[in-house]
Design an enzyme around this catalytic site. Structure first.
Site: not given
Length: 219
Positions: A175-177, A181, A205
């Site tokens: 996962y990221c932003r 993303c 997140f």
């Protein structure tokens, strides 16, 4: 004097006008990772500090961000209210009604990751069962501001050097932003090419935190 309904619509139009900037939408994405200084936000977006400050002032007046002074620095965090839900609705609307957005999503994002992403609810259950490795591919400073419980932080640019730390037999969820993303999409594509079992979290997140799920903060 305009009617109450018209006055409300005028205020809604003003709030919508604040979002009518790609730079301001990007700034909201970065601020939603955690509190950031104007200088750091300028660095992330590639804007000048002065230009970044101007965009943040507009976002502040709309209530999308809030400032806090720390000595000589001004730090910004996400404002109150369902801001991420508002942007998620905008994403859904754009994918349904904008041919250009659909083309970009299809030609770029879906080519990198054609598999169904993992939902937050599914991930919660799997974390309880302990049968998944969480991979946070954001930069270290963002990870330190907050991350999913037990996540391993390997920024995308360092992935190759840390392959030995990733399990071959257990599925990885990256996962990221947020939903657009590119970091998690590229991480998933790179790891699959190396033979890892890996999928992507459906968003990122900020959405996890906004849903009220547990997060951790690094010292």
């Amino acid at each position: 004097m305009p009617s109450p309904k018209v006055r409300i619509y005028e205020q809604l139009a003003e709030l919508a006008k604040v979002l009518a900037s790609a730079h301001r939408l990007e700034l909201i994405e970065y601020v939603s990772q955690g509190e950031r200084s104007v200088e750091r936000l300028a660095e992330l977006t590639g804007l000048t500090v002065a230009n970044t400050s101007q965009h943040l002032q507009l976002l502040r007046r709309g209530g999308y961000v809030r400032p806090r002074r720390d000595g000589k620095r001004v730090l910004y965090s996400l404002g109150d209210g369902p801001i991420l839900e508002l942007l998620a609705s905008l994403h859904c609307y754009a994918e349904r009604n904008s041919a250009e957005v659909r083309e970009i999503v299809g030609d770029y994002f879906e080519k990198l990751d054609h598999l169904e992403p993992v939902t937050r609810e599914e991930l919660l259950g799997r974390l309880d069962d302990g049968d998944v490795t969480l991979l946070d591919v954001r930069p270290e400073d963002e990870f330190n501001l907050g991350h999913l419980p037990g996540a391993l932080n390997v920024p995308l640019g360092e992935l190759e050097q840390h392959l030995s730390e990733l399990p071959r037999k257990q599925e990885i969820v990256a996962y990221c932003r947020g939903p657009y993303c590119i970091l998690s999409f590229e991480a998933v594509a790179a790891l699959r090419a190396k033979g890892y079992r890996v999928r992507r979290l459906e968003d990122g997140f900020p959405e996890w935190k906004a849903a009220g799920y547990t997060v951790e903060v690094s010292a």
